[in-house]
Motif scaffolding. Structure first.
Motif, PDB file in Angstrom:
ATOM      1  N   LYS A   2       0.965  -1.176  -0.071  1.00 44.77           N
ATOM      2  CA  LYS A   2      -0.170  -0.303  -0.218  1.00 44.77           C
ATOM      3  C   LYS A   2       0.768   1.252   0.064  1.00 44.77           C
ATOM      4  O   LYS A   2       1.398   1.257   1.115  1.00 44.77           O
ATOM      5  N   TYR A   4       0.445   5.424   0.841  1.00 48.71           N
ATOM      6  CA  TYR A   4       0.553   6.415   1.381  1.00 48.71           C
ATOM      7  C   TYR A   4       0.181   7.642   0.830  1.00 48.71           C
ATOM      8  O   TYR A   4       1.574   8.247   0.609  1.00 48.71           O
ATOM      9  N   TYR A   6      -0.310  11.400  -2.751  1.00 48.54           N
ATOM     10  CA  TYR A   6      -1.048  12.471  -2.863  1.00 48.54           C
ATOM     11  C   TYR A   6      -0.198  12.993  -3.804  1.00 48.54           C
ATOM     12  O   TYR A   6       1.039  12.843  -4.271  1.00 48.54           O
ATOM     13  N   GLN A  28      -3.273   2.324  -4.349  1.00 50.28           N
ATOM     14  CA  GLN A  28      -2.637   4.003  -3.764  1.00 50.28           C
ATOM     15  C   GLN A  28      -3.808   4.199  -3.269  1.00 50.28           C
ATOM     16  O   GLN A  28      -4.779   4.557  -3.153  1.00 50.28           O
ATOM     17  N   ILE A  29      -3.337   4.719  -1.930  1.00 42.81           N
ATOM     18  CA  ILE A  29      -4.418   5.715  -0.900  1.00 42.81           C
ATOM     19  C   ILE A  29      -3.763   6.552  -0.534  1.00 42.81           C
ATOM     20  O   ILE A  29      -2.672   7.522  -0.319  1.00 42.81           O
ATOM     21  N   SER A  30      -5.008   7.531  -1.488  1.00 46.03           N
ATOM     22  CA  SER A  30      -4.805   9.148  -0.970  1.00 46.03           C
ATOM     23  C   SER A  30      -4.652   9.703   0.756  1.00 46.03           C
ATOM     24  O   SER A  30      -5.440   9.396   0.970  1.00 46.03           O
ATOM     25  N   VAL A  31      -4.248  10.751   0.953  1.00 47.38           N
ATOM     26  CA  VAL A  31      -3.660  11.365   2.125  1.00 47.38           C
ATOM     27  C   VAL A  31      -3.775  12.742   1.264  1.00 47.38           C
ATOM     28  O   VAL A  31      -2.483  13.263   0.863  1.00 47.38           O
ATOM     29  N   GLN A  40      -3.212  14.473   6.718  1.00 40.31           N
ATOM     30  CA  GLN A  40      -1.391  14.197   7.053  1.00 40.31           C
ATOM     31  C   GLN A  40      -1.977  14.247   8.076  1.00 40.31           C
ATOM     32  O   GLN A  40      -0.621  13.280   9.196  1.00 40.31           O
ATOM     33  N   PHE A  45      -3.599   8.544  10.383  1.00 40.84           N
ATOM     34  CA  PHE A  45      -2.680   8.477   9.326  1.00 40.84           C
ATOM     35  C   PHE A  45      -0.938   8.497  10.507  1.00 40.84           C
ATOM     36  O   PHE A  45       0.186   8.051   9.732  1.00 40.84           O
ATOM     37  N   VAL A  54       3.737  12.722   3.364  1.00 40.80           N
ATOM     38  CA  VAL A  54       3.564  11.642   2.348  1.00 40.80           C
ATOM     39  C   VAL A  54       5.120  11.588   1.991  1.00 40.80           C
ATOM     40  O   VAL A  54       5.188  12.251   1.479  1.00 40.80           O
ATOM     41  N   PRO A  55       5.359  10.414   1.013  1.00 37.98           N
ATOM     42  CA  PRO A  55       4.551   9.379   1.231  1.00 37.98           C
ATOM     43  C   PRO A  55       4.809   8.256   2.365  1.00 37.98           C
ATOM     44  O   PRO A  55       6.376   8.538   3.510  1.00 37.98           O
ATOM     45  N   CYS A  67       5.776  -0.247   8.199  1.00 36.04           N
ATOM     46  CA  CYS A  67       5.838   0.213   7.270  1.00 36.04           C
ATOM     47  C   CYS A  67       7.250   1.412   7.272  1.00 36.04           C
ATOM     48  O   CYS A  67       7.979   1.271   7.929  1.00 36.04           O
TER      49      CYS A  67
END
Length: 216
Positions: A2, A4, A6, A28-31, A40, A45, A54-55, A67
């Protein structure tokens, strides 16, 4: 995996390019960095990345999910774990040069012109829009002057020789942002040439901000 990110984040842009070059799939996870005061900063998050940036890449191994933050660390992790389409040269001295070119952008130019710095200048230092842009252009020109000389010395078709490297993954997003803020690039023909060549590659096209699902 995954990711995270923008759509307009330069750092997330770098990682998207790396994933594409290595033909790796990641959700793809949008922040969103602006909406609702900046997602963020949300509690969920920040648990993932206490830096509020990010990322962030979530991957897994035999011990479970983990992570990784910071774009260069993420890219080098991907390069070491998934060895196809290597992003660093074989020789130690050449790897050092490529890392230096990448860090010139990622550690010197980009942090000074990043969203949170520009917001601080306006919101806390009462800097007006014209002076904010002077700040932005100043640091781009300082960095690009040095990068232009390095490409003249070490470049070929791309930033370092004729193979795509970590330096290229940093160059293209920074040029994208420079154009977005109307920086005159006439003094940097090598940077402009390399950027144009890289943007012909499918991995770079697919990673472009406007190609992302959260582009607005």
């Amino acid at each position: 995996m995954k990711l995270y990110g923008y759509w307009r984040s330069s750092a997330a842009y770098r990682v998207r390019i790396a994933l594409n070059l290595k033909q790796l799939d990641a959700e793809q996870i949008s922040v969103h960095l602006v909406k609702n005061g900046g997602e963020q900063h949300s509690e969920d998050f920040v648990k993932l990345n206490p830096q509020h940036l990010v990322p962030a890449l979530v991957d897994s191994d035999e011990h479970g999910e983990f992570c990784i933050t910071q774009s260069l660390a993420i890219i080098e992790y991907l390069d070491e774990r998934y060895v196809q389409a290597g992003l660093l040269p074989q020789k130690a001295k050449d790897r050092a040069v490529v890392r230096a070119m990448a860090q010139l952008i990622a550690c010197e130019v980009h942090p000074l012109d990043n969203l949170r710095v520009l917001q601080y200048l306006v919101n806390e230092m009462d800097v007006n829009e014209d002076n904010k842009m002077k700040w932005y252009h100043h640091w781009i020109h300082i960095g690009f002057a040095a990068l232009e000389a390095q490409i003249a010395q070490f470049g070929g078709k791309y930033s370092f020789g004729d193979s795509v490297t970590l330096a290229d993954l940093c160059l293209v997003p920074q040029v994208y942002n420079a154009r977005r803020f109307n920086v005159d690039l006439a003094a940097y023909p090598n940077i402009v040439r390399v950027d144009a060549a890289l943007n012909e590659l499918e991995a770079f096209k697919l990673a472009a901000p406007e190609a992302q699902h959260d582009a607005t």
